[in-house]
Design a protein around this motif. Structure first.
Motif, PDB file in Angstrom:
ATOM      1  N   GLY A   1      -1.647  -7.261  -4.484  1.00 13.97           N
ATOM      2  CA  GLY A   1      -1.058  -6.181  -5.566  1.00 13.97           C
ATOM      3  C   GLY A   1      -0.343  -4.623  -4.571  1.00 13.97           C
ATOM      4  N   THR A   2      -0.586  -4.429  -5.491  1.00 16.04           N
ATOM      5  CA  THR A   2      -0.032  -2.577  -5.231  1.00 16.04           C
ATOM      6  C   THR A   2      -0.883  -1.766  -5.577  1.00 16.04           C
ATOM      7  N   TYR A   3      -1.397  -1.211  -4.590  1.00 14.37           N
ATOM      8  CA  TYR A   3      -2.491   0.116  -4.289  1.00 14.37           C
ATOM      9  C   TYR A   3      -2.094   1.197  -3.969  1.00 14.37           C
ATOM     10  N   HIS A   4      -2.335   2.032  -4.478  1.00 10.65           N
ATOM     11  CA  HIS A   4      -2.460   3.533  -3.912  1.00 10.65           C
ATOM     12  C   HIS A   4      -3.331   4.081  -3.052  1.00 10.65           C
ATOM     13  N   PHE A   5      -3.220   4.790  -1.836  1.00 11.22           N
ATOM     14  CA  PHE A   5      -3.979   5.426  -0.870  1.00 11.22           C
ATOM     15  C   PHE A   5      -3.115   7.128  -0.570  1.00 11.22           C
ATOM     16  N   ALA A   6      -4.236   7.551  -1.361  1.00  9.58           N
ATOM     17  CA  ALA A   6      -3.773   8.849  -0.782  1.00  9.58           C
ATOM     18  C   ALA A   6      -4.914   9.679   0.087  1.00  9.58           C
TER      19      ALA A   6
ATOM     20  N   LEU B   1       0.525  -1.471  -0.138  1.00  8.62           N
ATOM     21  CA  LEU B   1       0.377  -0.056   0.262  1.00  8.62           C
ATOM     22  C   LEU B   1       0.933   1.147  -0.513  1.00  8.62           C
ATOM     23  N   ARG B   2       1.161   2.362  -1.244  1.00  7.15           N
ATOM     24  CA  ARG B   2       2.160   3.220  -0.981  1.00  7.15           C
ATOM     25  C   ARG B   2       0.927   4.445  -0.776  1.00  7.15           C
ATOM     26  N   THR B   3       1.005   5.123  -0.118  1.00 14.06           N
ATOM     27  CA  THR B   3       0.829   6.133   0.801  1.00 14.06           C
ATOM     28  C   THR B   3       1.630   7.614   0.276  1.00 14.06           C
ATOM     29  N   ALA B   4       0.820   8.622   1.220  1.00 12.17           N
ATOM     30  CA  ALA B   4       1.648  10.138   1.121  1.00 12.17           C
ATOM     31  C   ALA B   4       1.812  10.736   2.114  1.00 12.17           C
TER      32      ALA B   4
ATOM     33  N   ASP C   1       5.509  24.109  -4.713  1.00 11.42           N
ATOM     34  CA  ASP C   1       5.761  23.473  -6.197  1.00 11.42           C
ATOM     35  C   ASP C   1       6.017  21.994  -5.623  1.00 11.42           C
ATOM     36  N   GLN C   2       5.294  21.399  -4.227  1.00 12.91           N
ATOM     37  CA  GLN C   2       5.679  20.096  -4.771  1.00 12.91           C
ATOM     38  C   GLN C   2       4.272  19.222  -3.893  1.00 12.91           C
ATOM     39  N   TRP C   3       3.269  18.956  -4.541  1.00 12.81           N
ATOM     40  CA  TRP C   3       2.247  18.657  -4.547  1.00 12.81           C
ATOM     41  C   TRP C   3       1.734  16.678  -4.377  1.00 12.81           C
ATOM     42  N   GLY C   4       0.369  17.062  -3.608  1.00 12.76           N
ATOM     43  CA  GLY C   4       0.867  15.550  -3.240  1.00 12.76           C
ATOM     44  C   GLY C   4      -0.925  15.552  -2.617  1.00 12.76           C
ATOM     45  N   GLY C   5      -1.181  14.375  -1.719  1.00 15.35           N
ATOM     46  CA  GLY C   5      -2.101  14.166  -1.226  1.00 15.35           C
ATOM     47  C   GLY C   5      -2.224  14.246   0.811  1.00 15.35           C
ATOM     48  N   PRO C   6      -2.360  14.567   1.394  1.00  9.89           N
ATOM     49  CA  PRO C   6      -2.070  14.731   2.844  1.00  9.89           C
ATOM     50  C   PRO C   6      -2.958  13.043   3.383  1.00  9.89           C
TER      51      PRO C   6
END
Length: 280
Positions: free
Chosen positions: A202-207, A141-144, A173-178
């Motif tokens: 598998g591999t999943y994104h969560f942000a 689980l990739r997060t940010a 200038d850095q963008w993402g999802g808290p």
């Protein structure tokens, strides 16, 4: 269902403990640089699933201590995944947006090719590869941009600085999802249950959504707390750090919604919950 969690004091580990009755292992319980200690811990607890919420997260320090970062972020989860594969139990591992180089403006998809900028990202990518190589039933689980009422994070840093500053210069200038750690914990527990009942991994994104930048995130924090702090936008070049940060940390979260029915959280609601938690 007995779940064993590596990690006890980190943000996600603390939220997992608030949401579920599970067994946690901290630094005093197991040395993540010792292969046999990891194996023994899993075998002794005989869990139905394992969640790895432990990590070397000192991004800047990793630039001069990559060996330790790799031991904790790559070798350790690889061993955990191997043991889980041999026991036939699901293994869930937390990874990061830092596996990408931050180019472009489009949200990163799970199928995009990783290209980390620094030691921390390299160590986390190596951990992903080790988990996949183990061949067991797993979720990565990739997060940010994780935040919570626990540990060190951007929200708590802004609240601390607001006590002594009227003006803050924040990178814009850095963008993402808290991403609220509470929502990450909830997602992990839901995925854990789904895996036990036959769901594929598998591999999943969560942000968190919507995407924002650090300066606007800071403004949102002060707006919710009523702080009269002026935020000045600056480029990353004006705030140099030992480790280069990705400019684009947006993560595409459609896959986790499609496969598990888990929607990305609205970070503004999560922020309100965290600020309420801290105030109380």
């Amino acid at each position: 269902m007995t779940i064993l969690v590596f990690g006890r004091t980190g943000q996600v580990a603390r939220e997992l403990q608030r949401q579920s009755n599970l067994q946690t292992l901290g630094r005093d319980d197991v040395d993540l640089t010792e292969t046999q200690a990891i194996r023994t811990a899993i075998e002794a607890h005989a869990p139905h699933a394992v969640i790895n919420a432990a990590a070397y997260t000192a991004v800047d320090a990793a630039e001069t201590d990559e060996a330790t970062a790799t031991a904790v972020n790559a070798h350790a989860p690889g061993v955990m995944a191997q043991v889980c594969a041999l026991r036939g139990i699901p293994f869930l591992h937390i990874s990061t947006d830092y596996v990408f180089d931050g180019t472009g403006t489009e949200p990163w998809r799970e199928s995009d090719t990783p290209s980390p900028l620094g030691a921390y990202g390299r160590s986390k990518l190596a951990g992903e590869d080790a988990v996949r190589a183990a061949g067991g039933h797993h979720v990565i689980l990739r997060t940010a941009w994780v935040f919570s009422a626990f540990g060190s994070n951007f929200v708590k840093t802004m609240l601390r600085l607001a006590q002594t500053h009227d003006n803050l210069r924040i990178v814009a200038d850095q963008w993402g999802g808290p991403t609220p750690a509470a929502d990450i914990a909830d997602a992990l527990l839901r995925m854990c249950s789904a895996l036990e009942h036959g769901a594929s991994g598998g591999t999943y994104h969560f942000a968190g959504q919507p995407s924002t930048n650090w300066a606007d995130f800071a403004r949102a924090i002060f707006a919710q707390t009523g702080g009269k702090i002026t935020v000045e936008d600056i480029p990353s070049a004006d705030y140099p750090t030992p480790a280069q940060r990705p400019l684009n940390s947006r993560l595409d979260c459609h896959a986790i919604t499609r496969d598990f029915g888990i929607s990305p959280p609205d970070w503004r609601m999560g922020l309100h919950a965290v600020l309420t938690d801290l105030a109380s």
